[in-house]
Design an enzyme around this catalytic site. Structure first.
Site, PDB file in Angstrom:
ATOM      1  N   ARG A 270       0.662  -1.414  -0.062  1.00 28.29           N
ATOM      2  CA  ARG A 270      -0.001   0.086   0.052  1.00 28.29           C
ATOM      3  C   ARG A 270       0.713   1.255   0.125  1.00 28.29           C
ATOM      4  O   ARG A 270       0.196   2.264  -0.170  1.00 28.29           O
ATOM      5  CB  ARG A 270      -1.177  -0.150   1.139  1.00 28.29           C
ATOM      6  CG  ARG A 270      -0.456  -0.243   2.595  1.00 28.29           C
ATOM      7  CD  ARG A 270      -1.430  -0.560   3.427  1.00 28.29           C
ATOM      8  NE  ARG A 270      -0.818  -0.833   4.753  1.00 28.29           N
ATOM      9  CZ  ARG A 270      -0.630  -2.020   5.230  1.00 28.29           C
ATOM     10  NH1 ARG A 270      -0.559  -3.072   4.411  1.00 28.29           N
ATOM     11  NH2 ARG A 270      -0.140  -2.349   6.246  1.00 28.29           N
ATOM     12  N   GLU A 355      -6.200  -1.402   6.389  1.00 30.35           N
ATOM     13  CA  GLU A 355      -5.362  -2.568   6.152  1.00 30.35           C
ATOM     14  C   GLU A 355      -4.013  -2.275   7.043  1.00 30.35           C
ATOM     15  O   GLU A 355      -3.429  -3.332   7.491  1.00 30.35           O
ATOM     16  CB  GLU A 355      -4.864  -2.713   4.792  1.00 30.35           C
ATOM     17  CG  GLU A 355      -4.190  -4.010   4.588  1.00 30.35           C
ATOM     18  CD  GLU A 355      -3.955  -4.394   3.117  1.00 30.35           C
ATOM     19  OE1 GLU A 355      -4.434  -4.973   2.462  1.00 30.35           O
ATOM     20  OE2 GLU A 355      -2.769  -3.756   2.675  1.00 30.35           O
ATOM     21  N   HIS A 386     -25.857  15.787  -1.787  1.00 32.66           N
ATOM     22  CA  HIS A 386     -27.112  15.339  -2.108  1.00 32.66           C
ATOM     23  C   HIS A 386     -27.464  13.806  -2.037  1.00 32.66           C
ATOM     24  O   HIS A 386     -28.254  13.384  -2.540  1.00 32.66           O
ATOM     25  CB  HIS A 386     -27.034  15.503  -3.821  1.00 32.66           C
ATOM     26  CG  HIS A 386     -27.188  17.005  -3.950  1.00 32.66           C
ATOM     27  ND1 HIS A 386     -28.397  17.783  -4.146  1.00 32.66           N
ATOM     28  CD2 HIS A 386     -26.019  17.888  -4.378  1.00 32.66           C
ATOM     29  CE1 HIS A 386     -27.851  19.263  -4.381  1.00 32.66           C
ATOM     30  NE2 HIS A 386     -26.618  19.012  -4.455  1.00 32.66           N
ATOM     31  N   LYS A 510      -7.349 -15.524   1.861  1.00 26.00           N
ATOM     32  CA  LYS A 510      -6.584 -16.137   0.762  1.00 26.00           C
ATOM     33  C   LYS A 510      -6.622 -17.697   0.973  1.00 26.00           C
ATOM     34  O   LYS A 510      -6.729 -18.536  -0.054  1.00 26.00           O
ATOM     35  CB  LYS A 510      -5.016 -15.695   0.394  1.00 26.00           C
ATOM     36  CG  LYS A 510      -5.412 -13.960   0.239  1.00 26.00           C
ATOM     37  CD  LYS A 510      -3.836 -13.556  -0.207  1.00 26.00           C
ATOM     38  CE  LYS A 510      -3.829 -12.187  -0.509  1.00 26.00           C
ATOM     39  NZ  LYS A 510      -2.183 -11.801  -0.659  1.00 26.00           N
TER      40      LYS A 510
END
Length: 544
Positions: A270, A355, A386, A510
Site C-alpha cells: 500500500r 489494512e 445530495h 486467501k
C-alpha cells in the site's frame, strides 16, 4: 518501538478525566472563547497547503494531553526508527522504508549493511529511461508501432495507489491511455480488452511477490490471449513488463530480465506507488511530474521527521483522530475531496487506514481493549451533499470529517469553482455551528406533538471537521498530501501499540479461498464446511 499499553499511561487517564469535563462543550463556544482560534489551530505548510483543525471539539488542554500521550508512547523514537531502517515491521522482520523511495537527497540508508539508495537511484533511472522511450514513441511494439495504451495489472496497493494518482493528476497526463485490471471478476479484463489494440499496448504486471492470485491469474490469461491473437512468441518481450520484488517468478512467467522493474521487501504494497509499482504514473504524467510527486512526499517526510510534535501536521491530525475514536467512541471517519480529479482518494485511503491499523492484537501479542482504526469512507463533493450529508447534519451517528479542496481550479469555467468553494466552506461551517442561532427560541425540541415544522429543520452543529486547502492540485502537493496521511496512520499505530505494516487478516481469506477453489475444481465439497457454505455450494452446483 516500545510496547506500551496506551490506556495505562498517565496521559490517557488524564484524557479520560478531561473528556468528561469537555465532552458537552459546543464548537461554537470554543470560537466565542478564543477569537484567534483559527490562527491558533491551523498550520500552513510550504505556502501551498493549509490545514485548519479549528473546527474540532478540542481545547488547548486536549492537545497538550494528547501530545503528552505521544511522548509517553515514545513517538519521536518510533519516527526515527522508521526513517533509519530499523525493522519495525516485526511480524515480518522487515524495515519500513517507503520514505527512502523519495529521499532524493539521501546518499546512504543502510539495511543489513547494504546501502539501499544505490539500487533506489538505479531503478529511478531505469523508470525514467523507459517512460521517456514509451512517451516519445521510440519504444516499438512487435509490429514496429509506437505505444498508445498501458494496462496496469495489479490489485490492492498495486492498483489503488497508481489509479488514484493517475486520476488525481489527469490534468497533467499525456497522450497515453492508462487502463487498470485488478479484479478477478472476468468482466474487468474483458471490458479492458475491448478498448485496446494489441499492437500498441503494453502490460505492466504489478505484484511484489509475483504470486498474488488475482494478478497472476489475470496476467496468465492476458499472456495466452495475446499470444493466441498475435501468433508471435516474441510478443511478450515487447509488451509485457514486471513490477516486482520476486524477479525469479517474473522470469519463470516469461518476462525477460530487461523488462523487470524491481522493488524490495521493505516496501509495503500500500506504499508501493513511490516505487517501480508506480511506473504507470510515470507513463501517464511523464517522469518529471513523477519526480515532483516524489519531491512533494519528501518535503512532508522532512516536516514529519524534524518538526516539533506540537506543530507537526501528521501528528496533530493523528492525535485528533485518536481523541474521537477512543474517547468519543466514533467508529468512522469520512474523507471529502472537493475536486473531481480526486474522486478515487477516499477509496485509496480506505486501504491505507484499514489494512494498516485494522488490528485487534497489540505489539505484545495481547488483545487490545481500545479502538484502533476507524472505518474510512467518503465521496467527492458536492455529490455527497445530495446523498448522505443529511445523516452528517441531522443523524444520530457522530462522524468526524476531512474536507479537501484546491483553491485554484484546473478548469475554471464560469463561476463553478467559486460555487464549489462556497459549498466546501458552507458544509464545514454548518457542521460546526448548525443553525441554532437561526431557530425559534420558543420551539420545544423534546415535544413530539410540536405543531411547528421548524423543529424538523434543526441542525445542532458541533460536528467536527478538518479543512485541508491546497493552493492547487499539483504533483508536488498531491505527494505531500499522500505522505501526510501515511504518517498520520503511522502515528496512530505507534500510540495504539499495534503493528501497522502487516495484514495477516487478508492472508486468512486467501487460504480459505484456496481450499474452496480446490473443491470447486474437483466438484467435491468438504463435509466439514458449515451449513451456510454447504448450502450456497449446493445452489451454485444446481445453477451452473
Amino acid at each position: 518501538m516500545k510496547n506500551i499499553n496506551p490506556t495505562k499511561t498517565f496521559s490517557w487517564k488524564q484524557l479520560t478525566n478531561h473528556f468528561h469535563d469537555v465532552k458537552n462543550i459546543h464548537i461554537n463556544d470554543l470560537f466565542n472563547i478564543d477569537k484567534n482560534r483559527f490562527h491558533n489551530y491551523s498550520i500552513l505548510f510550504q505556502d501551498d497547503i493549509l490545514v485548519d483543525f479549528s473546527k474540532n471539539r478540542i481545547t488547548n488542554q486536549t492537545l497538550q494531553l494528547l501530545l503528552m500521550l505521544a511522548k509517553e508512547c515514545f513517538l519521536s523514537d518510533a519516527i526515527q526508527s522508521m526513517f533509519t531502517g530499523h525493522k519495525i515491521n516485526r511480524t515480518e522482520n522487515r524495515p519500513v522504508l517507503h520514505t527512502a523511495l523519495r529521499s532524493k537527497f539521501s546518499n546512504t540508508i543502510t539495511v543489513d549493511n547494504i546501502n539501499i539508495m544505490i539500487n533506489v537511484q538505479k531503478e529511478l533511472k531505469k523508470i525514467k529511461k523507459f517512460s521517456d522511450s514509451i512517451i516519445q514513441g521510440s519504444w516499438k511494439g512487435y509490429t514496429g508501432k509506437s505505444i498508445s495504451d498501458v494496462v496496469n495489472v495489479g490489485i490492492g496497493g498495486s492498483y489503488l495507489g497508481p489509479y488514484m494518482v493517475t486520476e488525481s493528476l489527469k490534468f497533467y497526463k499525456n497522450h497515453l491511455k492508462i487502463h487498470f485490471i485488478s479484479n478477478i471478476d472476468g468482466t474487468n479484463i474483458v471490458e479492458v480488452l475491448k478498448k485496446i489494440n494489441l499492437e500498441t499496448t503494453i502490460f505492466l504486471i504489478a505484484s511484489k511477490s509475483f504470486s498474488t492470485d488475482e494478478t497472476i491469474s489475470n496476467a496468465n490469461y492476458l499472456k495466452n490471449w495475446c499470444l493466441f491473437r498475435t501468433n508471435c512468441l516474441k510478443y511478450i518481450d515487447f509488451h509485457f513488463f514486471a513490477l516486482c520484488e520476486n524477479t525469479t517468478a517474473a522470469l519463470k512467467f516469461g518476462i525477460i530480465s530487461e523488462n523487470i522493474f524491481k522493488f524490495w521487501d521493505w516496501v509495503g504494497g500500500r506504499y508501493s506507488l513511490w516505487s517501480s509499482s508506480g511506473l504507470s504514473i510515470a507513463l501517464s504524467i511523464g517522469f518529471k511530474n513523477f519526480e515532483l510527486l516524489l519531491h512533494g512526499a519528501y518535503i512532508m517526510d522532512q516536516h514529519f521527521l524534524n518538526q516539533d510534535l506540537s506543530q507537526n501536521i501528521p501528528v496533530i491530525l493523528a492525535l485528533i483522530s485518536l481523541w474521537y475514536t477512543n474517547f468519543f467512541k466514533t467508529e468512522t471517519e469520512a474523507i471529502f475531496p472537493y475536486d473531481e480529479y480526486m474522486h478515487a482518494f477516499p477509496e485509496y485511503l480506505q486501504q491505507s487506514y484499514m489494512e494498516s491499523n485494522g488490528k485487534s492484537i497489540d505489539r505484545s501479542g495481547n488483545l487490545v481493549t481500545w479502538n484502533t482504526s476507524p472505518i474510512i469512507w467518503g465521496q467527492r463533493g458536492t455529490n455527497g451533499q445530495h446523498s448522505f450529508f443529511q445523516l452528517l447534519h441531522q443523524g444520530t451517528t457522530f462522524i468526524p470529517c476531512d474536507f479537501i479542496i484546491p483553491a485554484v481550479s484546473h478548469n475554471p469555467i464560469n463561476d463553478h469553482h467559486k460555487k464549489l468553494l462556497s459549498n466546501f466552506l458552507a458544509q464545514t461551517r454548518s457542521l460546526a455551528f448548525g443553525n441554532e442561532n437561526n431557530m425559534d427560541n420558543n420551539i420545544n425540541l423534546s415535544n413530539p406533538d410540536c405543531s411547528s415544522h421548524v423543529s424538523y429543520k434543526y441542525c445542532s452543529g458541533n460536528k467536527p471537521t478538518n479543512s485541508i486547502m491546497l493552493k492547487n492540485l499539483t504533483p508536488c502537493n498531491l505527494g505531500s498530501l499522500i505522505s501526510l496521511y501515511e504518517h498520520k496512520i503511522f502515528v496512530q499505530g505507534v500510540i495504539l501499540n499495534i503493528f501497522s505494516f502487516d495484514q495477516w487478516g487478508v492472508e486468512l481469506g486467501k487460504l480459505v479461498a484456496n481450499d474452496l477453489f480446490s473443491d470447486l475444481l474437483k466438484n467435491k465439497f468438504n463435509n466439514l464446511y458449515d451449513s451456510s457454505t454447504k448450502g450456497l455450494l449446493r445452489v451454485y452446483k444446481k445453477w451452473i
